[in-house]
Every structure is written in structure tokens, then in C-alpha cells.
Design an enzyme around this catalytic site. Structure first.
Site, mmCIF file in Angstrom:
data_model
loop_
_atom_site.group_PDB
_atom_site.id
_atom_site.type_symbol
_atom_site.label_atom_id
_atom_site.label_comp_id
_atom_site.label_asym_id
_atom_site.label_seq_id
_atom_site.Cartn_x
_atom_site.Cartn_y
_atom_site.Cartn_z
ATOM 1 N N SER A 134 0.852 -1.197 0.000
ATOM 2 C CA SER A 134 0.000 0.000 0.000
ATOM 3 C C SER A 134 0.881 1.238 0.000
ATOM 4 C CB SER A 134 -0.899 0.004 1.240
ATOM 5 O OG SER A 134 -1.549 1.247 1.391
ATOM 6 N N TYR A 144 -1.969 0.468 10.933
ATOM 7 C CA TYR A 144 -2.108 -0.036 9.557
ATOM 8 C C TYR A 144 -0.888 0.357 8.738
ATOM 9 C CZ TYR A 144 -3.539 -0.564 4.733
ATOM 10 O OH TYR A 144 -3.575 -0.915 3.402
#
Length: 262
Positions: A147, A160
């Protein structure tokens, strides 16, 4: 060995029940791979299995397990037939999620556990199994879906972002350690992709999830699947190490050029 068996190639896709994983599994089927698909939602895996076989004429194999559970991962991988493992060329580590977007001091530590167990430990479990199979085979390609959060930290991203930074470090380390076995290791780091990601992050709050993409044409799961396709179709001597991909309206997590609302 007959001519058909000489051309058998298999792939494994984790987190294949929806979004990027599902689109990637279908794409690999179209490329002629027999596809092993993993996830927790058996009915969705069964639907995908049928679609892969009907649309591409290849075989699909279901491995239903929770990637957070080491014993389930190992036991399920053991169920994959040796004939599939012998021809395993590609592994797509797609399983992952974000939970919550609160400031650090307000986060739920249960969400931390879920993200760490899924995004880091789950990836490690399956990758080590696959790497040992590919080591025996003398070839293979592992692609980790990371990501932009693995490159930039943003407000509310805290743990995260930490898990995706870990994926980036693990990818680089795997690339070094597995080099001697002829195993390629790649990473794709997407920005905004319109899948179940935000709905999961906001725990079913559709308004919050929709607002993430308000005024933006985000990437689709198919866009990422096409990126995987580019990577796996390079010649044997080429390894695409890393791809950072975002919608045209996004420069990074902080700068997004949203359309004016009426």
C-alpha cells in the site's frame, strides 16, 4: 510427462473472496494458470472457483482458512496436491485489511491485533511455505500487495501504516534471501482502490467509506490485477521489484485533487 503436463502452471492467491484478490485470480486463470484461491468466506470462494473454471477452462482449488491462524494456514497448505505445488510459479499475497482510522490514543487494540496478525504474520506464514516449495522447484515469483501506506504515514493510519511498512521491509528482505534460489519477489503499492477496503476499515459504515472516494475516480480492482499481469508476463530475466500506483487525482495520501461538488 505428456505435452500438457509440460505446460501446467499454477498460482496461489490469498484473500481471493473479493476486490483485488478476486480480480487477480480471474486474470491468472485467463493467462492459463490453474489457480488456488484462499479466504475465509467459503461461498464466495465456491462462486469464484466456478467462474474461473467456466470462463478460462483451467482448474481452481479452494483453500478455506483464516490466514491469521498459523495452524490453519499450514494444515490447509498441506492439502494442496503435490501436483499443484510442483508447478507453483506465482503467489499473490493479497490478504490484508485496515481497521479503524482513529487517532492513536483512541484506537482499539483488538484492531491492532487483527491487522498485525493478518497483514504481517499471515503473509509470513504463507510466504515461507510457498518459498520452500519454490526453492524445491527451482523457480517462482512472489508478489506482495502492499500500500501507499507502506511509504507514507498519515493521520489515523498508525498501526495499519506500520503493518504495510513491515510488508515493504519483508519484501526487500525476501528478495535478497531468495535470490539464490531463482525466486523473484515483487511488490505493488496501490493508493485509493475502490473495493471493500474502506467499508471494512469503517466497520460497515457506508457513508464514511463512500466519502473516501468522494470527488475522485479511484483505481479499480481490475487496475491492480492488470498491474499483476504486467509483472508476471515479463521475460524470465526481468523482475519488476516495486510498483507504486495511484489514481491520477492522487499524488500521495495527503494530496488528492477532488472534483468540486455541486
Amino acid at each position: 510427462m505428456n505435452k500438457r503436463s509440460q505446460h501446467i502452471k499454477t498460482a496461489l492467491v490469498t484473500g481471493a473472496t473479493s476486490g483485488i484478490g478476486r480480480a487477480t485470480a480471474l486474470m491468472l486463470g485467463r493467462l492459463g494458470y490453474n489457480v488456488a484461491i484462499t479466504g475465509r468466506r467459503l461461498p464466495l470462494l465456491q462462486d469464484l472457483c466456478r467462474e474461473i473454471e467456466q470462463t478460462s477452462g483451467v482448474e481452481s482449488y479452494i483453500l478455506c482458512f483464516d490466514i491469521r491462524d498459523k495452524h490453519e494456514v499450514f494444515d490447509s497448505y498441506d492439502m494442496l496436491p503435490d501436483s499443484w505445488k510442483k508447478h507453483l510459479k506465482v503467489c499473490i499475497n493479497n490478504a490484508g485489511l485496515a481497521l479503524g482510522a482513529d487517532s492513536f490514543e483512541n484506537c482499539d487494540d483488538n484492531d491492532w491485533d487483527t491487522m498485525i496478525d493478518t497483514n504481517i504474520k499471515g503473509l509470513l506464514y504463507i510466504s515461507q511455505l510457498v518459498a520452500n516449495t519454490m526453492k524445491e522447484n527451482g523457480f517462482g515469483h512472489i508478489i506482495n500487495i502492499s500500500s501507499v501506506a507502506g511509504r507514507h504515514v498519515y493521520y489515523g493510519g498508525n498501526v495499519y501504516c506500520a503493518t504495510k511498512h513491515a510488508v515493504d521491509a519483508i519484501t526487500q528482505s525476501m528478495r535478497i534471501d531468495l535470490l539464490k534460489y531463482g525466486i523473484k519477489v515483487s511488490s505493488i503499492a496501490p493508493g485509493m482502490v475502490n473495493t471493500e477496503f474502506s467499508l471494512v476499515r469503517y466497520k460497515g459504515d457506508k457513508n464514511k467509506a463512500d466519502n473516501v472516494y468522494k470527488g475522485v475516480k479511484p483505481l479499480s480492482a481490475q487496475d491492480i490485477a492488470s498491474t499483476v499481469e504486467f509483472i508476471v508476463t515479463r521475460p524470465p530475466h526481468v523482475c519488476v521489484n516495486d510498483i507504486l500506483i495511484m489514481p491520477a487525482q492522487q499524488a500521495n495520501p495527503y494530496y488528492v485533487n477532488r472534483d468540486d461538488e455541486e
